[in-house]
Design a protein around this motif. Structure first.
Motif: not given
Length: 64
Positions: A40-51, A53-62
Motif C-alpha cells: 500500500n505505497r500510497l497509504g500512510p507511513a510511520l515516521v520515527f526519529s533517529a533515536g 529507530w536506533d532503539r528499535f534496531l538495538s532491541s532485536g525485536v525485528w
C-alpha cells in the motif's frame, strides 16, 4: 517537525527475496526514518526519529 515523504527513496530489505508481505523504509532528512507497507505505497507511513529507530534496531525485536 514533519518529514517530507514526497521525495523519499523507499527500499525493501535485501532479505525480502521478492516477498509480498514486506515493509519499506526511507532515510529522511534530519535523521528520521519512514516505514510503510509495500503493498500500500500510497497509504500512510510511520515516521520515527533517529533515536527511536536506533532503539528499535538495538532491541532485536525485528529479528524474531
Amino acid at each position: 517537525m514533519k518529514s517530507d515523504l514526497a521525495q523519499a527513496e523507499w527500499f525493501k530489505s535485501s532479505r525480502s527475496a521478492g516477498g509480498q508481505d514486506c515493509v519499506e523504509i526511507a532515510f529522511l532528512g534530519g535523521g528520521d526514518v519512514g516505514v510503510r507497507d509495500s503493498k500500500n505505497r500510497l497509504g500512510p507511513a510511520l515516521v520515527f526519529s533517529a533515536g527511536e529507530w536506533d532503539r528499535f534496531l538495538s532491541s532485536g525485536v525485528w529479528k524474531r
